[in-house]
Design a protein around this motif. Sequence first.
Motif, PDB file in Angstrom:
ATOM      1  N   TYR A 131       5.468 -14.372  -5.504  1.00  0.00           N
ATOM      2  CA  TYR A 131       5.881 -15.325  -4.472  1.00  0.00           C
ATOM      3  C   TYR A 131       6.442 -16.587  -5.123  1.00  0.00           C
ATOM      4  CZ  TYR A 131       3.050 -12.786  -0.927  1.00  0.00           C
ATOM      5  OH  TYR A 131       2.511 -11.868  -0.067  1.00  0.00           O
ATOM      6  N   GLY A 155       9.787 -16.344  -6.563  1.00  0.00           N
ATOM      7  CA  GLY A 155      10.811 -15.959  -5.605  1.00  0.00           C
ATOM      8  C   GLY A 155      11.208 -14.505  -5.722  1.00  0.00           C
ATOM      9  N   ASN A 196       9.316 -11.948  -4.567  1.00  0.00           N
ATOM     10  CA  ASN A 196       8.893 -11.330  -3.320  1.00  0.00           C
ATOM     11  C   ASN A 196       8.911 -12.368  -2.216  1.00  0.00           C
ATOM     12  OD1 ASN A 196       8.387  -9.027  -4.815  1.00  0.00           O
ATOM     13  ND2 ASN A 196       6.238  -8.867  -4.220  1.00  0.00           N
ATOM     14  N   ARG A 197       9.254 -11.924  -1.028  1.00  0.00           N
ATOM     15  CA  ARG A 197       9.238 -12.805   0.135  1.00  0.00           C
ATOM     16  C   ARG A 197       7.811 -12.994   0.631  1.00  0.00           C
ATOM     17  NH1 ARG A 197      14.259 -11.356   4.024  1.00  0.00           N
ATOM     18  NH2 ARG A 197      15.782 -12.345   2.651  1.00  0.00           N
ATOM     19  N   THR A 206      15.640 -10.963  -2.128  1.00  0.00           N
ATOM     20  CA  THR A 206      15.159 -12.335  -1.981  1.00  0.00           C
ATOM     21  C   THR A 206      16.362 -13.277  -2.037  1.00  0.00           C
ATOM     22  OG1 THR A 206      14.743 -12.504  -4.349  1.00  0.00           O
ATOM     23  CG2 THR A 206      12.876 -11.874  -2.945  1.00  0.00           C
ATOM     24  N   THR A 207      16.171 -14.455  -1.481  1.00  0.00           N
ATOM     25  CA  THR A 207      17.256 -15.428  -1.367  1.00  0.00           C
ATOM     26  C   THR A 207      16.868 -16.733  -2.043  1.00  0.00           C
ATOM     27  OG1 THR A 207      16.392 -16.374   0.681  1.00  0.00           O
ATOM     28  CG2 THR A 207      17.853 -14.444   0.892  1.00  0.00           C
ATOM     29  N   ASP A 223      13.789 -18.086  -0.510  1.00  0.00           N
ATOM     30  CA  ASP A 223      12.552 -17.498  -1.034  1.00  0.00           C
ATOM     31  C   ASP A 223      12.158 -18.176  -2.346  1.00  0.00           C
ATOM     32  OD1 ASP A 223      12.276 -15.451   1.005  1.00  0.00           O
ATOM     33  OD2 ASP A 223      13.985 -14.464   0.040  1.00  0.00           O
TER      34      ASP A 223
END
Length: 144
Positions: free
Chosen positions: A53, A56, A58-59, A14-15, A18
């Motif tokens: 989610y 952040g 999980n995308r 993740t970024t 995200d």
Amino acid sequence: MDKDSSAQTMPKQTTDVDRLVGIRITALRKARGMSQTALGNAVGVTFQQVQKYEKGQNRVGAGRLREIARLLEVPVSAFFEESEPRENAQEDVFGFLSAHGAIELLRAYAQIEDEQMRRDVLALVRSAARLAQNRAPAQTPDPA
């Protein structure tokens, strides 16, 4: 299959984007008064997945993000940074709304119909913020 193609099967990390999307999902969901469970049920995932989610971890896939945007009645672009740099990026509304209690404070404020009382409440909150900023770190006595 060569070595290069096997490296491509690793899960993507993740970024910051995200995490930004997650923060904004949280703020918009709370602003709508929707629980993680309700959002998850509406898009076909568990509340635990919604938590991932929002943190952040999980995308969010494009189709699911589109469905979340529809449910929260915002354009998909609401989950991403402005394309133009802003003079004071720290004043991003989503950053403010993610502060603990911010949504509840905003809801309570919106329920005040008397304009003078609203101004008084705003003045009180501004004074409290100034006091918090000016407060010197507490002095701890020497144990000696």
